[in-house]
Design a protein around this motif. Structure first.
Motif, PDB file in Angstrom:
ATOM      1  N   MET A  78      -8.178 -22.153   9.614  1.00 50.67           N
ATOM      2  CA  MET A  78      -9.079 -22.846   8.694  1.00 50.67           C
ATOM      3  C   MET A  78      -8.833 -22.341   7.277  1.00 50.67           C
ATOM      4  N   ALA A  79      -9.012 -23.233   6.268  1.00 43.59           N
ATOM      5  CA  ALA A  79      -8.861 -22.848   4.865  1.00 43.59           C
ATOM      6  C   ALA A  79      -9.746 -23.738   4.014  1.00 43.59           C
ATOM      7  N   ILE A  80     -10.191 -23.216   2.864  1.00 42.74           N
ATOM      8  CA  ILE A  80     -10.986 -23.990   1.918  1.00 42.74           C
ATOM      9  C   ILE A  80     -10.347 -23.855   0.543  1.00 42.74           C
ATOM     10  N   SER A  81     -10.312 -24.949  -0.219  1.00 41.27           N
ATOM     11  CA  SER A  81      -9.692 -24.920  -1.548  1.00 41.27           C
ATOM     12  C   SER A  81     -10.543 -24.090  -2.503  1.00 41.27           C
ATOM     13  N   SER A  82      -9.916 -23.551  -3.544  1.00 36.28           N
ATOM     14  CA  SER A  82     -10.607 -22.632  -4.454  1.00 36.28           C
ATOM     15  C   SER A  82     -11.681 -23.322  -5.285  1.00 36.28           C
ATOM     16  N   ASP A  83     -11.672 -24.656  -5.347  1.00 30.59           N
ATOM     17  CA  ASP A  83     -12.747 -25.371  -6.031  1.00 30.59           C
ATOM     18  C   ASP A  83     -13.830 -25.833  -5.065  1.00 30.59           C
ATOM     19  N   GLY A  84     -13.666 -25.495  -3.775  1.00 35.18           N
ATOM     20  CA  GLY A  84     -14.660 -25.836  -2.776  1.00 35.18           C
ATOM     21  C   GLY A  84     -14.702 -27.305  -2.400  1.00 35.18           C
ATOM     22  N   LYS A  85     -13.661 -28.064  -2.746  1.00 40.68           N
ATOM     23  CA  LYS A  85     -13.680 -29.508  -2.485  1.00 40.68           C
ATOM     24  C   LYS A  85     -13.194 -29.860  -1.087  1.00 40.68           C
ATOM     25  N   PHE A 122      -3.201 -34.642   9.127  1.00 43.03           N
ATOM     26  CA  PHE A 122      -1.778 -34.356   8.908  1.00 43.03           C
ATOM     27  C   PHE A 122      -1.124 -34.076  10.258  1.00 43.03           C
ATOM     28  N   THR A 123      -0.034 -34.741  10.513  1.00 43.25           N
ATOM     29  CA  THR A 123       0.763 -34.476  11.714  1.00 43.25           C
ATOM     30  C   THR A 123       2.188 -34.152  11.282  1.00 43.25           C
ATOM     31  N   GLY A 124       2.908 -33.448  12.103  1.00 44.63           N
ATOM     32  CA  GLY A 124       4.273 -33.071  11.753  1.00 44.63           C
ATOM     33  C   GLY A 124       4.713 -31.796  12.435  1.00 44.63           C
ATOM     34  N   HIS A 125       3.772 -30.886  12.651  1.00 43.26           N
ATOM     35  CA  HIS A 125       4.113 -29.669  13.398  1.00 43.26           C
ATOM     36  C   HIS A 125       4.355 -30.021  14.863  1.00 43.26           C
ATOM     37  N   ARG A 126       5.216 -29.239  15.500  1.00 44.13           N
ATOM     38  CA  ARG A 126       5.561 -29.491  16.899  1.00 44.13           C
ATOM     39  C   ARG A 126       4.854 -28.561  17.868  1.00 44.13           C
ATOM     40  N   ASP A 127       3.996 -27.701  17.332  1.00 38.36           N
ATOM     41  CA  ASP A 127       3.243 -26.778  18.179  1.00 38.36           C
ATOM     42  C   ASP A 127       1.947 -26.412  17.461  1.00 38.36           C
ATOM     43  N   ALA A 128       1.193 -25.498  18.036  1.00 36.99           N
ATOM     44  CA  ALA A 128      -0.120 -25.122  17.518  1.00 36.99           C
ATOM     45  C   ALA A 128      -0.062 -24.687  16.055  1.00 36.99           C
ATOM     46  N   VAL A 129      -1.067 -25.098  15.292  1.00 39.30           N
ATOM     47  CA  VAL A 129      -1.175 -24.718  13.874  1.00 39.30           C
ATOM     48  C   VAL A 129      -1.993 -23.430  13.803  1.00 39.30           C
ATOM     49  N   SER A 130      -1.323 -22.318  13.529  1.00 37.07           N
ATOM     50  CA  SER A 130      -1.956 -20.998  13.629  1.00 37.07           C
ATOM     51  C   SER A 130      -2.383 -20.399  12.296  1.00 37.07           C
ATOM     52  N   GLY A 131      -1.990 -21.013  11.183  1.00 38.90           N
ATOM     53  CA  GLY A 131      -2.359 -20.466   9.872  1.00 38.90           C
ATOM     54  C   GLY A 131      -2.452 -21.556   8.822  1.00 38.90           C
ATOM     55  N   LEU A 132      -3.476 -21.467   7.960  1.00 35.08           N
ATOM     56  CA  LEU A 132      -3.659 -22.416   6.862  1.00 35.08           C
ATOM     57  C   LEU A 132      -4.110 -21.661   5.624  1.00 35.08           C
ATOM     58  N   SER A 133      -3.653 -22.102   4.451  1.00 30.96           N
ATOM     59  CA  SER A 133      -4.101 -21.484   3.202  1.00 30.96           C
ATOM     60  C   SER A 133      -3.848 -22.430   2.034  1.00 30.96           C
ATOM     61  N   PHE A 134      -4.860 -22.592   1.173  1.00 27.34           N
ATOM     62  CA  PHE A 134      -4.698 -23.352  -0.066  1.00 27.34           C
ATOM     63  C   PHE A 134      -4.188 -22.421  -1.158  1.00 27.34           C
ATOM     64  N   ARG A 135      -3.239 -22.913  -1.933  1.00 26.98           N
ATOM     65  CA  ARG A 135      -2.816 -22.164  -3.113  1.00 26.98           C
ATOM     66  C   ARG A 135      -3.966 -22.162  -4.116  1.00 26.98           C
ATOM     67  N   LYS A 136      -4.303 -20.983  -4.618  1.00 24.45           N
ATOM     68  CA  LYS A 136      -5.443 -20.820  -5.511  1.00 24.45           C
ATOM     69  C   LYS A 136      -5.286 -21.666  -6.776  1.00 24.45           C
ATOM     70  N   GLY A 137      -6.351 -22.392  -7.124  1.00 26.33           N
ATOM     71  CA  GLY A 137      -6.336 -23.211  -8.326  1.00 26.33           C
ATOM     72  C   GLY A 137      -5.683 -24.567  -8.158  1.00 26.33           C
ATOM     73  N   THR A 138      -5.257 -24.897  -6.935  1.00 19.29           N
ATOM     74  CA  THR A 138      -4.596 -26.172  -6.682  1.00 19.29           C
ATOM     75  C   THR A 138      -5.104 -26.761  -5.367  1.00 19.29           C
ATOM     76  N   HIS A 139      -4.580 -27.943  -5.043  1.00 20.36           N
ATOM     77  CA  HIS A 139      -4.844 -28.572  -3.750  1.00 20.36           C
ATOM     78  C   HIS A 139      -3.590 -28.582  -2.884  1.00 20.36           C
ATOM     79  N   GLN A 140      -2.678 -27.651  -3.189  1.00 24.31           N
ATOM     80  CA  GLN A 140      -1.476 -27.488  -2.373  1.00 24.31           C
ATOM     81  C   GLN A 140      -1.832 -26.650  -1.144  1.00 24.31           C
ATOM     82  N   LEU A 141      -1.486 -27.158   0.034  1.00 25.95           N
ATOM     83  CA  LEU A 141      -1.845 -26.503   1.292  1.00 25.95           C
ATOM     84  C   LEU A 141      -0.591 -26.036   2.015  1.00 25.95           C
ATOM     85  N   TYR A 142      -0.629 -24.777   2.503  1.00 31.80           N
ATOM     86  CA  TYR A 142       0.447 -24.231   3.327  1.00 31.80           C
ATOM     87  C   TYR A 142      -0.042 -24.145   4.768  1.00 31.80           C
TER      88      TYR A 142
END
Length: 467
Positions: free
Chosen positions: A193-200, A225-245
Motif C-alpha cells: 500500500m502507498a499514499i501520495s505525498s499530497d494525500g490525493k 493497473f495490470t502488467g505484473h506477472r506475480d504478486a505486487v509486494s511493494g508500492l511507493s509514490f515518489r515524494k511531491g509527484t504522482h509517479q508510482l513505483y
C-alpha cells in the motif's frame, strides 16, 4: 481732556507728574480687584489653565508651523514603519535561510534531526488498539496530515481509520477469487500500500498481480493497473509527484503515472522475488530482493542500478531514512544501515530481536518490518518476538544503539512513523504477511497506535552529518 487709552485718561501720566483724578483712582481699584480675582481662580498647576494655554498655543500656531509639525510627524511614522518592515524582513530571511538549509541538507541526505535522545518508552495503557480486520494486517500507511490511517489485510479489505477517535471511516470490503468482474475491490491478499505525498491517491497491490488506485479522501475506486506477472509486494509514490513505483514477485520494478492513468516503464535486475520497496523525492527507488541477498537502488532516468550486499538470509524489508541512507531487515535476524556511497552496510546488528526455540535448535527472530522517522536518527524494527524495538542511528549512521522495547504480541508486519513523529503505528497479525508458516494464536489482528513521548521539544536538534 487728553486722549483716553483703554478707558483710562492719559492726563496725570504725563511728564508733569499730575496726580490721578478721583475717576482714575476708582477705575484703578476696580482693575486691581479684577486682576486679583483672575489670579485666585487660576492656580499654576490647574488643568483648566493648561487647557487654556494649549488652546492659545494652537490658536497662535501659524499655518507654516503646523505644516512643519505634521511633516515631522509623518517622517517619524515612516521611519518607524521602515524599521518594523526591516525587522520583519530579517526575521523572514532567517526563517527562509533555515528552511533552505534544511532542504539542501535533505537533498544531500545529510539532514539528521537528533530526536532519539528525547524519546521515552510509552506506557502500555497508552497504546491504542484498533480492531476491524478478520485476518492478519499486512500493510499500513498514514495520511500526510497524520489524521488518518489506511490498513489492508489478508482478508482483502481496506479500512480507513480516524487517528483521533480510532473509529472506522470507510471499509472497502474484499471478495473471493472469481468475483473480479462484479466486485470493486481486491479478491486476493493485499500485500502492499502507498499514499501520495499530497494525500490525493491511495494505491494497493495484491497477490493476483493487481494494483488498484483509489481517491484517498472518499475511498472511491478510480482505476486498475495490470502488467505484473506475480504478486505486487511493494508500492511507493515518489515524494511531491504522482509517479508510482511497484515491486513484484516477478522480479521487476514498474513505473506508473497515476495522474494520467499511464504505464511508464519496467526495470529488471533482481534474481529472486522482490519483497519491499521505498522512495523519497529523488527519481529513484530502493528494493529488497529476498534470497538474492541484495538491496538495489534504481536510478530511473538512467535505467541503471546500484547493488548492495550484506545480509545472509532473505531480505524482507527496506526503508529509506533520508536520501543517502536506508535500513533493511532479513530473516536471519539482522538489521543493516546503508549509505549509498558504499556497497557494504555501514553497520549490522545480528540477532537484533534475539533468538527462539529449544536449546540446540535456536533460530533468530525474523525481521518482518522496518520503519524510519524521516531525516532523523530513529528507526524501528518489528518481528514476532513480542516486541517492537526502537534504535538510535549514531556516529554518522555507523552505529545502531537500542533505545527501548515496546511490548506487542504477534507478527509485526508493518511499521510506520507519523510525519510529525508524534506516534508510531504497527500492523499486527497472527501470521507473517508473506506466508503461513505458523500462527501465534494469542495474537490479535489489529492496528496499534503507539504514542512517542519526548522529554522536551527543545531536545530535538538538527545536525549536518557530512562525514
Amino acid at each position: 481732556m487728553g486722549e483716553k487709552t483703554g478707558g483710562v485718561s492719559s492726563v496725570g501720566r504725563s511728564a508733569e507728574g499730575w496726580l490721578p483724578t478721583t475717576e482714575e483712582k476708582s477705575w484703578q481699584k476696580a482693575g486691581s480687584k479684577l486682576n486679583e480675582e483672575i489670579s485666585s481662580d487660576s492656580e499654576p498647576d490647574s488643568p483648566a489653565k493648561k487647557k487654556n494655554n494649549e488652546a492659545e498655543e494652537e490658536i497662535e500656531e501659524t499655518p507654516q508651523e503646523k505644516k512643519l509639525r505634521l511633516a515631522k510627524l509623518y517622517l517619524e511614522q515612516l521611519r518607524q514603519q521602515e524599521e518594523e518592515k526591516a525587522e520583519e524582513e530579517a526575521f523572514e530571511k532567517d526563517l527562509v535561510a533555515g528552511r533552505l538549509k534544511e532542504d539542501v541538507l535533505e537533498q544531500k541526505g545529510k539532514l539528521q534531526r537528533q530526536i532519539a535522545k528525547s524519546l521515552q518508552p510509552p506506557e502500555s495503557a497508552d497504546i491504542r488498539v484498533l480492531r476491524g480486520h478478520r485476518l492478519p494486517i499486512t500493510c499500513i500507511v498514514i495520511s500526510p496530515d497524520d489524521k488518518y490511517i489506511f490498513s489492508a489485510a489478508k482478508d482483502c479489505t481496506i479500512i480507513k481509520w480516524d487517528v483521533e477517535s480510532g473509529k472506522k471511516l470507510h471499509v472497502i470490503s474484499g471478495e473471493k477469487k472469481g468475483m473480479e468482474d462484479s466486485h470493486v475491490g481486491h479478491t486476493a491478499h493485499i500485500l502492499s500500500m502507498a499514499i501520495s505525498s499530497d494525500g490525493k491517491y491511495l494505491a494497493t497491490g495484491d497477490r493476483h498481480k493487481i494494483i488498484m488506485i483509489w481517491e484517498a479522501a472518499t475511498c472511491k475506486h478510480l482505476y486498475k493497473f495490470t502488467g505484473h506477472r506475480d504478486a505486487v509486494s511493494g508500492l511507493s509514490f515518489r515524494k511531491g509527484t504522482h509517479q508510482l513505483y511497484s515491486a513484484s514477485h516477478d522480479r521487476s520494478v514498474k513505473v506508473w503515472n497515476v495522474a494520467e492513468n499511464a504505464y511508464v516503464e519496467t526495470l529488471f535486475g533482481h534474481q529472486d522475488v522482490l519483497t519491499g520497496l521505498d522512495s523519497l523525492s529523488r527519481e529513484c527507488c530502493v528494493t529488497s530482493g529476498g534470497r538474492d541477498g541484495t538491496v538495489r537502488v534504481w536510478k530511473i532516468p538512467e535505467e541503471s542500478q546500484l547493488v548492495f550486499y550484506g545480509h545472509q538470509g532473505s531480505i524482507d524489508c527496506v526503508q529509506l531514512i533520508n536520501e543517502e541512507h536506508m535500513v533493511s531487515g532479513a530473516d536471519d535476524g539482522s538489521i543493516a544501515l546503508w549509505g549509498l556511497s558504499k556497497k557494504k552496510p555501514l553497520t549490522t546488528v545480528k540477532q537484533a530481536h534475539s533468538r527462539h526455540g529449544t536449546q540446540g535448535l535456536e533460530q533468530p527472530y525474523w525481521i518482518s518490518s522496518v520503519a524510519a522517522l524521516l531525516n532523523s536518527d530513529v528507526v524501528a524494527t518489528g518481528s514476532h518476538s513480542a516486541s517492537v524495538k526502537l534504535w538510535k542511528c549514531g556516529e554518522g549512521f555507523r552505529r545502531l544503539e537500542p533505545l527501548f522495547d515496546i511490548p506487542l504480541v504477534g507478527f509485526v508486519n508493518s511499521l510506520k512513523f507519523s510525519n510529525a513523529g508524534s506516534f508510531l503505528v504497527a500492523g499486527v497479525g497472527q501470521e507473517h504477511r508473506l506466508g503461513r508458516w505458523w500462527r501465534i494464536k494469542e495474537a490479535r489482528n489489529s492496528i496499534c497506535i503507539i504514542p512517542l513521548k519526548k522529554t522536551t521539544t527543545s531536545d530535538a536538534q538538527i545536525s549536518d552529518e557530512s562525514s
